[in-house]
Each structure stands twice: as structure tokens, then as C-alpha cells.
Design an enzyme around this catalytic site. Sequence first.
Site, PDB file in Angstrom:
ATOM      1  N   ASP A  73       0.840  -1.201   0.000  1.00 32.12           N
ATOM      2  CA  ASP A  73       0.000   0.000   0.000  1.00 32.12           C
ATOM      3  C   ASP A  73       0.871   1.246   0.000  1.00 32.12           C
ATOM      4  OD1 ASP A  73       1.018  -0.198   2.584  1.00 32.12           O
ATOM      5  OD2 ASP A  73      -0.875   0.183   3.577  1.00 32.12           O
ATOM      6  N   HIS A 144      -7.775  -1.887  10.387  1.00 34.02           N
ATOM      7  CA  HIS A 144      -7.531  -1.973   8.937  1.00 34.02           C
ATOM      8  C   HIS A 144      -6.362  -2.906   8.634  1.00 34.02           C
ATOM      9  CE1 HIS A 144      -4.567   1.743   8.562  1.00 34.02           C
ATOM     10  NE2 HIS A 144      -3.960   0.695   9.076  1.00 34.02           N
ATOM     11  N   GLU A 149      -9.794  -0.059   4.707  1.00 36.05           N
ATOM     12  CA  GLU A 149     -10.379   0.620   5.840  1.00 36.05           C
ATOM     13  C   GLU A 149     -11.705  -0.037   6.273  1.00 36.05           C
ATOM     14  OE1 GLU A 149      -8.073   2.213   7.019  1.00 36.05           O
ATOM     15  OE2 GLU A 149      -8.033   4.295   6.398  1.00 36.05           O
TER      16      GLU A 149
HETATM   17  P1  PGA Z   1       1.909   0.202  12.612  1.00 37.40           P
HETATM   18  O1  PGA Z   1       0.773   0.280  11.526  1.00 37.40           O
HETATM   19  O2  PGA Z   1       2.695  -1.022  12.344  1.00 37.40           O
HETATM   20  O3  PGA Z   1       2.732   1.453  12.392  1.00 37.40           O
HETATM   21  O4  PGA Z   1       1.243   0.176  13.955  1.00 37.40           O
HETATM   22  C1  PGA Z   1      -0.026  -0.807  11.316  1.00 37.40           C
HETATM   23  C2  PGA Z   1      -1.085  -0.481  10.305  1.00 37.40           C
HETATM   24  O5  PGA Z   1      -1.633   0.623  10.319  1.00 37.40           O
HETATM   25  O6  PGA Z   1      -1.395  -1.359   9.498  1.00 37.40           O
END
Ligand code: PGA
Length: 246
Positions: A73, A144, A149
Site C-alpha cells: 500500500d 484496517h 479501511e
Molecule cells: P503500525 O501500523 O505497524 O505502524 O502500527 C499498522 C497499520 O496501520 O497497518
Amino acid sequence: MNEISNIHYQVLNDYDEMSRQAAEKIIEQVNTKPASLVCLAAGGTPTGTLKYLVEAARNKEIDFSQCHFVGLDEFVGLSWEDEGSCYRYINEHFFTPLAIFHDRIHFFKADSDDLQKECEKNDSFIQKHDGIDVLLLGVGVNGHLALNEPYVNRELNSHVINLDETTKRVGQKYFSQEAKLEKGITIGLKQMLEAETTIVIANGEVKKEAISAFLKGEADEKYPVSVLNLHENCYVFVDKEAHPVS
Ligand code: PGA
């Protein structure tokens, strides 16, 4: 290891153990199929796992030279060089330390004028490789997966999506100055469900709500992570803080 539906769920003592466990599963998978299509999440969570993978590759416990890599992404508008971009993170923590060649890598260009085309190119790359073999995912505070989302359609492949308010807020942590985050480009839940092996990591109290929704064992659209209950080969590694105590 607990079995919930067909998910392998394991609570580890801390971030380091969680990271090591995820790395071991990835190593096992890539050793089984050296020409795997690998898809790695960026973010705060995967740093330890990537560190173990780099170490293992240097120790010749794993060889990524036959793998291809597809981007998971990006925040729309960011170039590969920009702070906060998924490519920049994976490049720094994985591609550069392991000297992985560009011709093995396909990532979204989220600063393109034609994002639809970017989605199509990503889908064709995945299709050309017969799907993702090894997928490493983090989980958002809102549940998510990548930038799928809450309430996303689970039948989608790569797509552009409006970001949830929580993602816009929490996403600021990847930037040194306030960033305008409106849309994301992401592979879809369909491609995640079709991945041969999916590994999910989550640590810290902030992930408890999402993990709790997942542990109900049903696909609840409010929490995209829970859709992985439909996955046939999914490993979820969490630390004690992210594990909901009943
Ligand atoms: P993070 O993000 O590893 O920075 O907590 C996870 C995500 O939003 O998928």
C-alpha cells in the site's frame, strides 16, 4: 498455539519474540518455495521482523534471490523517496541491506496521475506470479489491513480508497511534519485472502480492540482484520499487550 476457526493464533511475551516468530514463519515459507512472491508491510510493527529476516539472510538461513516483491500500500501523493512511503521504508529496512535488484520489485507509484493504471499494474504483477505466496501484515488501530479501511468491500483487488479518520490521525506518526492524508492505494482483501500464507503481527495495547474483534471468529466488516477468519492459512502473532484478556 490456539486454533480459532482455521487461524493459528499465538501470544508471545514481547515485541522481540513476536518479531522473531513472524520472521521464522516467513523463512519457513520461502525455504519451501524459493521463488515466492513476497509482500511485506511497512509501519512501526514490522521493523523487528525485517531485522530478523536480514540477519537470517546474512547468515545464509534464507535466500531471497529468487523471490519477487510486490508493494502492499501507499498514501496517495507520496513518491518512493518521500518520508512515510511504504517503498522508502521497505527499501531502507530490507531491499538495500540485502541488495535486492529493482527488477524483482513492483510497488505502487502513488504519485502517478493514473492511479487506476497503478492498480491494474499491481494486479497483473500479482496475477503473473499466481498470487502472493507470503504476505506479512500489520493491523491498524481501527482494524484496517494495509489501507483496507473499515467497511471496505472484501471482493476488491488493488484499489484507491478514502482514508478513515483514525488512519489520517494515527498515520501522522510516519511524518516529521503534519501530512495531508486523504486517500490510499492498496492491495485488496481478496488478494490477501488468496495469499498462500498470511502472517499478521500486532503489538501494544492500542491493537487490543482490533485483535478482540478478530478473535470473535467472524468476518465483521467494521474490522477488516476479522475478514482473515476466512483465510485458509493464516498465522497471527501478537504480544501480551495486544491480546485481550477475557
Ligand atoms: P503500525 O501500523 O505497524 O505502524 O502500527 C499498522 C497499520 O496501520 O497497518
